[in-house]
Design an enzyme around this catalytic site. Sequence first.
Site, PDB file in Angstrom:
ATOM      1  N   HIS A  11     -29.375  30.951 -13.977  1.00 43.35           N
ATOM      2  CA  HIS A  11     -28.752  29.897 -14.594  1.00 43.35           C
ATOM      3  C   HIS A  11     -28.590  28.475 -13.861  1.00 43.35           C
ATOM      4  CE1 HIS A  11     -25.179  27.968 -16.618  1.00 43.35           C
ATOM      5  NE2 HIS A  11     -26.027  28.023 -17.406  1.00 43.35           N
ATOM      6  N   HIS A  53     -27.473  18.710 -16.328  1.00 43.69           N
ATOM      7  CA  HIS A  53     -26.676  19.513 -17.244  1.00 43.69           C
ATOM      8  C   HIS A  53     -25.788  18.512 -18.208  1.00 43.69           C
ATOM      9  CE1 HIS A  53     -22.982  21.687 -18.881  1.00 43.69           C
ATOM     10  NE2 HIS A  53     -23.990  22.488 -19.042  1.00 43.69           N
TER      11      HIS A  53
HETATM   12  O1  G3P Z   1     -28.155  29.568 -21.125  1.00 46.38           O
HETATM   13  C1  G3P Z   1     -27.081  29.323 -21.898  1.00 46.38           C
HETATM   14  C2  G3P Z   1     -26.067  28.456 -21.016  1.00 46.38           C
HETATM   15  O2  G3P Z   1     -27.037  27.580 -20.294  1.00 46.38           O
HETATM   16  C3  G3P Z   1     -25.415  27.510 -21.917  1.00 46.38           C
HETATM   17  O3  G3P Z   1     -24.279  26.970 -21.464  1.00 46.38           O
HETATM   18  O4  G3P Z   1     -23.223  24.774 -20.728  1.00 46.38           O
HETATM   19  O5  G3P Z   1     -24.480  26.179 -18.977  1.00 46.38           O
HETATM   20  O6  G3P Z   1     -25.705  24.856 -20.529  1.00 46.38           O
HETATM   21  P1  G3P Z   1     -24.454  25.568 -20.276  1.00 46.38           P
HETATM   22 CA    CA Z   2     -27.907  25.488 -19.674  1.00 44.48          CA
END
Ligand code: G3P
Ligand code: CA
Length: 238
Positions: A11, A53
């Site tokens: 992530h 992000h």
């Molecule tokens: O993969 C899903 C996740 O990335 C969604 O949440 O806020 O970290 O982009 P966020």
């Molecule tokens: Ca994400």
Amino acid sequence: MFESIIIVVAHRGFSAIYPENTVLSFRKAIELGVDFIELDVRQTKDNEIIVLHDEKIDRTTDGSGFVKEMTYKEIQRYDAGRWKGYSGEKIPHLKEVFEAMDSNTRILIEIKQCDTEKLIKVIDDCNFRDRVFVGSFNLEYVKQIRNISPEIVTSLISSSIPENLIDLIASGIRKIDINFNYLTKISVKNLLSRGFIINGWTPDTEEDIIRTIQTGAQFITTNRPDILKKILSKNEEG
Ligand code: G3P
Ligand code: CA
């Protein structure tokens, strides 16, 4: 012990340790041998696709301002790694991330805000169509990607179990990325039996990761790909 094959998604890269959504973070995840890196894309004022992000650069850089009100060149002035102890990183252009990839790892692109035609052009310019999945919380974006490039795997990202399953099936969206707290063996089995691929995000402790594996989710997105990889190797050793 568990029998399932788990696809490991890092992530924002290896973001528990390295500055999220930077080339450094993606390289460190690749070094761990993850299957996918996940990243977020946004569009600048001068229509460049960058990897970030938040809608503002404030939290992760030493600058300030909304991405959509800044040019790519302006954004490049700021350091995107210092806040996490790794000075010298910049907010990358999506092309730079493609260029930093090895030949095996794939990319899960989350659209936060951008023109989908523009995104596909960057993907095509770098010849990455068969190396990416594209997802978003915004179903409209996912449908647009389906229309432009039906051969790209798309996912609806959702904070809970979505209710519009028929709409997703009709639109050819077969992957759902769900907050791991909402996944149970029953909910995952129900979704698998409707033909969906299930991706849980973002369990980060050993306990939460194991619990997510046990639900039957096939993809796991985590800020701790190191912990997930360790769990998987221990399991393989028996
Ligand atoms: O993969 C899903 C996740 O990335 C969604 O949440 O806020 O970290 O982009 P966020
Ligand atoms: Ca994400």
